[in-house]
Design a protein around this motif. Structure first.
Motif, PDB file in Angstrom:
ATOM      1  N   GLN A 184      46.248  32.651  46.356  1.00  0.00           N
ATOM      2  CA  GLN A 184      47.628  32.850  45.939  1.00  0.00           C
ATOM      3  C   GLN A 184      47.807  32.483  44.470  1.00  0.00           C
ATOM      4  O   GLN A 184      47.316  31.456  44.003  1.00  0.00           O
ATOM      5  CB  GLN A 184      48.566  32.005  46.807  1.00  0.00           C
ATOM      6  CG  GLN A 184      48.503  32.390  48.279  1.00  0.00           C
ATOM      7  CD  GLN A 184      49.273  31.423  49.164  1.00  0.00           C
ATOM      8  OE1 GLN A 184      49.145  30.213  49.033  1.00  0.00           O
ATOM      9  NE2 GLN A 184      50.082  31.963  50.068  1.00  0.00           N
ATOM     10  N   ALA A 187      52.714  34.659  41.518  1.00  0.00           N
ATOM     11  CA  ALA A 187      53.576  35.682  42.101  1.00  0.00           C
ATOM     12  C   ALA A 187      52.789  36.429  43.168  1.00  0.00           C
ATOM     13  O   ALA A 187      51.551  36.444  43.137  1.00  0.00           O
ATOM     14  CB  ALA A 187      54.055  36.647  41.014  1.00  0.00           C
ATOM     15  N   PRO A 188      53.481  37.041  44.135  1.00  0.00           N
ATOM     16  CA  PRO A 188      52.768  37.749  45.212  1.00  0.00           C
ATOM     17  C   PRO A 188      51.779  38.795  44.692  1.00  0.00           C
ATOM     18  O   PRO A 188      50.704  38.981  45.266  1.00  0.00           O
ATOM     19  CB  PRO A 188      53.901  38.395  46.012  1.00  0.00           C
ATOM     20  CG  PRO A 188      55.084  37.510  45.772  1.00  0.00           C
ATOM     21  CD  PRO A 188      54.932  37.022  44.362  1.00  0.00           C
ATOM     22  N   GLU A 189      52.133  39.479  43.587  1.00  0.00           N
ATOM     23  CA  GLU A 189      51.245  40.519  43.073  1.00  0.00           C
ATOM     24  C   GLU A 189      49.999  39.949  42.406  1.00  0.00           C
ATOM     25  O   GLU A 189      49.063  40.690  42.076  1.00  0.00           O
ATOM     26  CB  GLU A 189      51.994  41.428  42.089  1.00  0.00           C
ATOM     27  CG  GLU A 189      52.573  40.713  40.891  1.00  0.00           C
ATOM     28  CD  GLU A 189      54.010  40.255  41.115  1.00  0.00           C
ATOM     29  OE1 GLU A 189      54.720  40.054  40.107  1.00  0.00           O
ATOM     30  OE2 GLU A 189      54.410  40.097  42.290  1.00  0.00           O
ATOM     31  N   ASP A 190      49.973  38.636  42.183  1.00  0.00           N
ATOM     32  CA  ASP A 190      48.798  37.997  41.596  1.00  0.00           C
ATOM     33  C   ASP A 190      47.770  37.579  42.648  1.00  0.00           C
ATOM     34  O   ASP A 190      46.707  37.060  42.301  1.00  0.00           O
ATOM     35  CB  ASP A 190      49.208  36.755  40.800  1.00  0.00           C
ATOM     36  CG  ASP A 190      50.104  37.088  39.616  1.00  0.00           C
ATOM     37  OD1 ASP A 190      49.960  38.198  39.079  1.00  0.00           O
ATOM     38  OD2 ASP A 190      50.952  36.251  39.254  1.00  0.00           O
ATOM     39  N   ALA A 191      48.083  37.776  43.912  1.00  0.00           N
ATOM     40  CA  ALA A 191      47.207  37.314  44.987  1.00  0.00           C
ATOM     41  C   ALA A 191      45.947  38.178  45.084  1.00  0.00           C
ATOM     42  O   ALA A 191      45.954  39.365  44.764  1.00  0.00           O
ATOM     43  CB  ALA A 191      47.948  37.315  46.310  1.00  0.00           C
ATOM     44  N   THR A 192      44.868  37.549  45.529  1.00  0.00           N
ATOM     45  CA  THR A 192      43.615  38.238  45.823  1.00  0.00           C
ATOM     46  C   THR A 192      43.215  37.879  47.241  1.00  0.00           C
ATOM     47  O   THR A 192      43.304  36.716  47.638  1.00  0.00           O
ATOM     48  CB  THR A 192      42.492  37.803  44.858  1.00  0.00           C
ATOM     49  OG1 THR A 192      42.874  38.128  43.522  1.00  0.00           O
ATOM     50  CG2 THR A 192      41.190  38.507  45.194  1.00  0.00           C
ATOM     51  N   GLN A 193      42.808  38.864  48.012  1.00  0.00           N
ATOM     52  CA  GLN A 193      42.285  38.572  49.339  1.00  0.00           C
ATOM     53  C   GLN A 193      40.910  39.176  49.490  1.00  0.00           C
ATOM     54  O   GLN A 193      40.578  40.170  48.848  1.00  0.00           O
ATOM     55  CB  GLN A 193      43.229  39.049  50.436  1.00  0.00           C
ATOM     56  CG  GLN A 193      43.677  40.495  50.367  1.00  0.00           C
ATOM     57  CD  GLN A 193      44.645  40.822  51.480  1.00  0.00           C
ATOM     58  OE1 GLN A 193      44.367  40.586  52.661  1.00  0.00           O
ATOM     59  NE2 GLN A 193      45.800  41.350  51.115  1.00  0.00           N
TER      60      GLN A 193
END
Length: 219
Positions: A184, A187-193
């Motif tokens: 995380q 911001a949500p758009e910065d997340a990597t999964q």
């Protein structure tokens, strides 16, 4: 005779399924409380696919959530050598050659990608088409078509997935192979999964514990 591990690999249908070992605690009344035991997991690869959409197993995987600021170092990247633009799966058949199957059950082809980057083939032979099926002789062919669609969903963007390692300066005990890692950001758009392929814990005096994760299919 064949070793147990080799037999499991032989019959796991590894093109579609994954097999891994883990320690597991049963959550039922018949098992001793908190008594872990070794288990072998065999399951279909839990990656997003067009056949199942939002019901893909990926969205039901146990997820390990961490903050990006908790990471000591990471080595993640994609590789154009992983690009594929033709996907074909052959059934082992006594009546149809590979060329026959090309005509009857055509491969999935990204013609535009082939034009730009050249032909990158992913072709495999599978032994399990039609196993357990009844009915007309074309049943295994329809199964092959579904499997090709599934594999195209998994590997069609191979060249864009992030693969590598993520390292933490503490013991990340909840991380296990087969889980999903969610990094995380602010911001949500910065997340990597990504998909956790392997876990390595180390302890050194006086530094303490650390964890390194091998991951794939990151985005």
């Amino acid at each position: 005779g064949m070793k147990l591990h080799d037999m499991l690999i032989r019959w796991s249908n590894s093109i579609l399924n994954e097999l891994y070992y883990d320690i597991h605690v049963e959550d039922d009344a018949d098992s001793p409380p908190q008594r872990p035991k070794p288990v072998v997991w065999v399951r279909e690869r839990p990656f997003p696919n067009v056949l199942h959409g939002s019901n893909s197993a990926w969205f039901r995987l146990p997820t390990v959530k961490v903050r990006r600021t908790e990471i000591t170092s990471e080595d993640l990247g994609s590789n154009d050598a992983e690009r594929v633009n033709l996907i074909m799966l052959y059934a082992r058949s006594s009546t149809m050659t590979q060329f026959d199957q090309y005509a009857a059950y055509p491969p999935i082809l990204d013609a535009e990608d082939v034009h730009r980057y050249g032909l990158r083939r992913w072709e495999r032979q599978i032994d399990f088409a039609g196993v357990g099926k009844t009915g007309d002789g074309a049943a295994w062919g329809r199964e092959i078509e579904d499997w090709i669609t599934l594999i195209a969903s998994w590997y069609g963007l191979n060249h864009e997935w992030l693969n590598g390692s993520v390292n933490f300066p503490f013991l990340l005990g909840e991380a296990r192979p087969g889980y999903r890692l969610l990094i995380q950001g602010d911001a949500p758009e910065d997340a990597t999964q990504a998909y956790i392929e392997g876990v390595s814990h180390t302890w050194k005096f006086p530094v303490g514990a650390s964890t390194s994760l091998s991951v794939s299919r990151g985005f």
